[in-house]
Design a protein around this motif. Structure first.
Motif, PDB file in Angstrom:
ATOM      1  N   UNK B  50       0.836  -1.193   0.000  1.00 24.65           N
ATOM      2  CA  UNK B  50       0.000   0.000   0.000  1.00 24.65           C
ATOM      3  C   UNK B  50       0.874   1.248   0.000  1.00 24.65           C
ATOM      4  N   UNK B  51       2.044   1.112   0.637  1.00 26.97           N
ATOM      5  CA  UNK B  51       3.020   2.200   0.747  1.00 26.97           C
ATOM      6  C   UNK B  51       2.311   3.533   0.925  1.00 26.97           C
ATOM      7  N   UNK B  52       2.485   4.445  -0.043  1.00 26.16           N
ATOM      8  CA  UNK B  52       1.841   5.759   0.113  1.00 26.16           C
ATOM      9  C   UNK B  52       0.722   5.950  -0.888  1.00 26.16           C
ATOM     10  N   UNK B  53       0.108   4.835  -1.312  1.00 23.36           N
ATOM     11  CA  UNK B  53      -0.949   4.970  -2.318  1.00 23.36           C
ATOM     12  C   UNK B  53      -2.279   5.234  -1.637  1.00 23.36           C
ATOM     13  N   UNK B  54      -2.843   6.413  -1.891  1.00 23.51           N
ATOM     14  CA  UNK B  54      -4.089   6.780  -1.220  1.00 23.51           C
ATOM     15  C   UNK B  54      -5.315   6.393  -2.032  1.00 23.51           C
ATOM     16  N   UNK B 250      -4.033   4.890 -23.898  1.00 28.18           N
ATOM     17  CA  UNK B 250      -4.724   4.383 -22.712  1.00 28.18           C
ATOM     18  C   UNK B 250      -3.724   3.881 -21.689  1.00 28.18           C
ATOM     19  N   UNK B 251      -4.132   3.890 -20.476  1.00 26.94           N
ATOM     20  CA  UNK B 251      -3.353   3.273 -19.411  1.00 26.94           C
ATOM     21  C   UNK B 251      -4.276   2.360 -18.616  1.00 26.94           C
ATOM     22  N   UNK B 252      -3.727   1.553 -17.743  1.00 23.85           N
ATOM     23  CA  UNK B 252      -4.574   0.603 -17.008  1.00 23.85           C
ATOM     24  C   UNK B 252      -5.101   1.225 -15.717  1.00 23.85           C
ATOM     25  N   UNK B 253      -4.250   1.956 -15.029  1.00 22.39           N
ATOM     26  CA  UNK B 253      -4.701   2.536 -13.763  1.00 22.39           C
ATOM     27  C   UNK B 253      -3.811   3.719 -13.417  1.00 22.39           C
ATOM     28  N   UNK B 254      -4.301   4.538 -12.493  1.00 19.56           N
ATOM     29  CA  UNK B 254      -3.561   5.693 -12.031  1.00 19.56           C
ATOM     30  C   UNK B 254      -3.489   5.623 -10.508  1.00 19.56           C
ATOM     31  N   UNK B 255      -2.260   5.609  -9.962  1.00 22.47           N
ATOM     32  CA  UNK B 255      -2.104   5.588  -8.506  1.00 22.47           C
ATOM     33  C   UNK B 255      -1.944   7.024  -8.022  1.00 22.47           C
ATOM     34  N   UNK B 256      -2.662   7.369  -6.956  1.00 20.83           N
ATOM     35  CA  UNK B 256      -2.686   8.770  -6.536  1.00 20.83           C
ATOM     36  C   UNK B 256      -2.294   8.928  -5.069  1.00 20.83           C
ATOM     37  N   UNK B 257      -1.472   9.946  -4.828  1.00 16.51           N
ATOM     38  CA  UNK B 257      -1.212  10.383  -3.448  1.00 16.51           C
ATOM     39  C   UNK B 257      -1.885  11.720  -3.255  1.00 16.51           C
ATOM     40  N   UNK B 258      -2.596  11.872  -2.125  1.00 14.72           N
ATOM     41  CA  UNK B 258      -3.305  13.132  -1.887  1.00 14.72           C
ATOM     42  C   UNK B 258      -2.349  14.180  -1.360  1.00 14.72           C
ATOM     43  N   UNK B 259      -2.695  15.426  -1.674  1.00 16.17           N
ATOM     44  CA  UNK B 259      -1.948  16.539  -1.104  1.00 16.17           C
ATOM     45  C   UNK B 259      -2.381  16.744   0.349  1.00 16.17           C
ATOM     46  N   UNK B 260      -3.658  16.582   0.622  1.00 15.67           N
ATOM     47  CA  UNK B 260      -4.157  16.673   2.003  1.00 15.67           C
ATOM     48  C   UNK B 260      -5.367  15.762   2.174  1.00 15.67           C
ATOM     49  N   UNK B 261      -5.782  15.505   3.408  1.00 18.73           N
ATOM     50  CA  UNK B 261      -6.848  14.513   3.659  1.00 18.73           C
ATOM     51  C   UNK B 261      -8.179  14.871   2.998  1.00 18.73           C
ATOM     52  N   UNK B 262      -8.365  16.145   2.681  1.00 15.19           N
ATOM     53  CA  UNK B 262      -9.625  16.529   2.026  1.00 15.19           C
ATOM     54  C   UNK B 262      -9.805  15.756   0.729  1.00 15.19           C
ATOM     55  N   UNK B 282      -7.454   2.086  -1.491  1.00 12.61           N
ATOM     56  CA  UNK B 282      -6.799   0.803  -1.177  1.00 12.61           C
ATOM     57  C   UNK B 282      -6.961   0.414   0.289  1.00 12.61           C
ATOM     58  N   UNK B 283      -6.756   1.381   1.196  1.00  7.56           N
ATOM     59  CA  UNK B 283      -6.824   1.052   2.617  1.00  7.56           C
ATOM     60  C   UNK B 283      -8.181   0.450   2.965  1.00  7.56           C
TER      61      UNK B 283
END
Lengths: 208, 428
Positions: B50-54, B250-262, B282-283
């Motif tokens: 999961x590392x930092x993937x939000x 096309x791509x299969x998926x996009x992993x995103x890290x948030x800038x803030x919890x909002x 993921x979580x």
């Protein structure tokens, strides 16, 4: 150096016993005779500190054992008393020699293997040192239980019917061994029995 | 001949009772330890992956499938998404980092994932050898891939279509290994990473022979479509004559890290409601999965706890019956100076002894089990060996096992303490 005075014991729901006063000087022996049911074993257990008397006093080597707290009584017994029971008992998981070492250890003395083997030797069962007790014959078991009683060089040696299950020859030998061991340590020897064969060996005899 | 040795001798003197108690103890301890280790490993693996993937953005479908395919790389993707649309999300102010993933090919069962250098950065992956890829068709391989396929820097290989080993080959395009990634204890170890453009290149150029094949091949792809959604995009592309255009990328998926919890509140809803894509947390999905798996784990733990309890009862019965026979020797020992405390401890030690030996054997068995599971995982999933190092819960289990032993010995020990010397020895 052994003294009993005004000793009484009552079983909670059973018979009551009153015992005669006794006194032994150093190295004196005593044979107590009596039919079954007169409280012979009770008396021996009272003297041995295995049972606490209702009344009276028991003094061994100047210590009044009937007022000792439990823990001190346990230690006193281990140090000063040797008891040969009617039926020999051992720690079955240990060999004959290990049983002797255990008895040394329990009394708080250092375990001396040499001395233990010496005792076995005196009793003629040195060859059985590494056998488990239940492998021994009845006579051998009786000797081993004498070995356990004398290993700590007690000042008072008690024997409860030590000869009742033995033939004349073995019975004679067991009495010899008990006397010899007692003399070696200048200990008092008290034998309680209903076995009349033993009577002739003692000068000091009372009948309950 | 001290108390501990005597306790030991007493145990050895009744081998059958001792063996039965030990067998039950080692079974209980072994099962619990094994389950604890596997659970620990699973959780560790999940957390690492999961590392930092939000947030994960992908084609619509099961959110769990999206997470399994794009984060853990153990399931097929839900489909493809348009690069243009994904890039729009990447520019959202809530997004700190957006990493594209494109996959659908494998080499000998190991997934080839097209992405950017930001992907290994999420897992703090370091190169063990070589360099990161700089242009299409250069690949960096995970540590397990390198180890198991014996690939070195400069080696060439062809990808196969699909995610298992038996797909058709892309013979015309060969990848060149330029870097070997050090172990990360995460999914990266099992991946072959390359530039997103490599994946496009392989599949675009592939169009030519496909067209020659005509209808036949077309059908086959339609057939695939129902089974594996990720072929969908390709099949579509074939039907449209004007491919190779940027907006078709096309791509299969996009992993995103948030800038803030909002971001966690705003983004998923925005994506799920306003686009043709879906967003999955993921979580949340992993928690859901662990909850489902948790039932199995809990049943196992209950079963092991019951075995441990039964082993406690066995220890109790063994000591209790032994003590009935041993009351003469207890009285004898008391006669020769043993205190009540000494005989109490003697019996208590026996229970604790049994528990300690049972625990040791159980731990050993669990490790053999762990080793066996490792071999199986390695064979089937290409995972590394499970660590046999003790985990925190094992120390608790050790204490608990000793407690079971001590409790089982408590009543027999009290019995020993209560032996009346005179009564016992007076019985002729």
């Amino acid at each position: 150096m052994f003294q009993v005075s005004q000793l009484q014991y009552s079983y909670p729901k059973g018979p009551s016993f009153q015992f005669p006063d006794l006194e032994l000087k150093e190295a004196e022996h005593l044979l107590i005779l009596g039919a079954s049911g007169v409280g012979k074993t009770t008396l021996l257990h009272l003297i041995g500190g295995l049972r606490i008397p209702g009344q009276g006093q028991i003094s061994i080597q100047g210590t009044c054992i009937n007022t000792l707290p439990q823990g001190k009584l346990d230690k006193f017994r281990g140090r000063n008393l040797g008891i040969v029971f009617q039926r020999p008992h051992f720690v079955e998981a240990l060999t004959a020699l290990e049983n002797l070492l255990l008895v040394q250890k329990l009394s708080g003395l250092a375990t001396e293997k040499k001395q233990a083997i010496q005792v076995l030797n005196n009793l003629g069962i040195e060859a059985l040192a590494h056998k488990k007790p239940y492998r021994l014959s009845q006579g051998e078991q009786q000797r081993l239980s004498i070995a356990m009683a004398v290993i700590n060089r007690p000042k008072l040696l008690l024997a409860d019917e030590p000869t009742s299950s033995l033939d004349d020859h073995n019975s004679e030998q067991v009495i010899d061994l008990l006397m010899k061991e007692a003399e070696q340590n200048s200990a008092n020897l008290i034998i309680i029995t209903h076995d009349q064969r033993v009577k002739s060996r003692f000068t000091n005899t009372i009948t309950l | 001949m001290n108390g501990i040795r005597l306790s030991w001798r007493n145990l050895v003197a009744r081998p059958l009772g001792t063996a039965l108690s030990l067998l039950l103890l080692l079974l209980g301890v072994g099962l619990i330890t094994l389950v604890l280790h596997l659970q620990n490993h699973l959780q560790q693996q999940m957390t690492n992956n999961l590392a930092g993937i939000d947030l994960v953005v992908g084609a619509k479908g099961s959110p769990l499938q999206l997470i399994l395919s794009s984060v853990l790389h153990i399931d097929n993707p839900t489909g493809n998404i348009a690069l243009a649309e994904a890039e729009k999300i990447g520019r959202n102010p809530f997004v700190k980092k957006a990493v594209p993933l494109s996959f659908g090919d494998n080499y000998q069962g190991y997934r080839i994932v097209g992405t950017t250098l930001e992907y290994p950065a999420i897992y703090e992956a370091q190169l063990a050898d070589g360099k990161w890829w700089e242009q299409p068709m250069e690949a960096c391989i995970g540590s397990l891939v390198a180890e198991r396929l014996h690939l070195k820097i400069g080696d060439h290989f062809h990808g196969n279509h699909g995610l298992d080993e038996h797909g058709e080959g892309h013979e015309e395009h060969s990848y060149r290994v330029v870097g070997i990634i050090g172990p990360t204890q995460s999914v990266v170890d099992q991946l072959i990473l390359t530039a997103t453009e490599s994946v496009w290149e392989v599949h675009e150029h592939e169009e030519a022979p496909h067209h020659h094949d005509g209808e036949n091949h077309h059908d086959e792809h339609h057939h695939d479509e129902t089974e594996e959604h990720h072929y969908e995009a390709e099949a579509q592309r074939k039907e449209l004559p004007h491919h190779h255009e940027d907006e078709d990328r096309e791509i299969t998926a996009l992993l995103i890290q948030f800038r803030n919890p909002m971001g966690a509140i705003q983004l998923p809803r925005m994506i799920n409601e306003n686009t043709s894509m879906q967003a999955a947390l993921p979580a949340y999905e992993i928690n859901r999965l662990m909850h489902l798996l948790g039932f199995g784990i809990r049943s196992f733990q209950w079963l092991s706890a019951i075995i441990l309890l039964v082993s406690g009862i066995s220890v109790f019965i063994s000591l209790f019956t032994a003590l009935r026979e041993r009351r003469f020797e207890i009285a004898l020992m008391r006669t020769y100076g043993a205190s009540k405390g000494q005989v109490f401890r003697l019996v208590l030690y026996e229970g604790i002894f049994l528990a300690a030996i049972g625990f040791t054997l159980g731990s050993l068995i669990a490790r053999i089990g762990l080793w066996a599971v490792s071999l199986w995982l390695k064979e089937d999933f290409g995972q590394g060996m499970l660590s046999a190092a003790p985990i925190a819960e094992e120390y608790i289990l050790f204490g608990l096992t000793l407690l079971v032993g001590a409790l089982a010995a408590l009543i027999p020990a009290i019995q020993a303490l209560r032996v009346d010397i005179s009564e016992t020895l007076g019985q002729a």
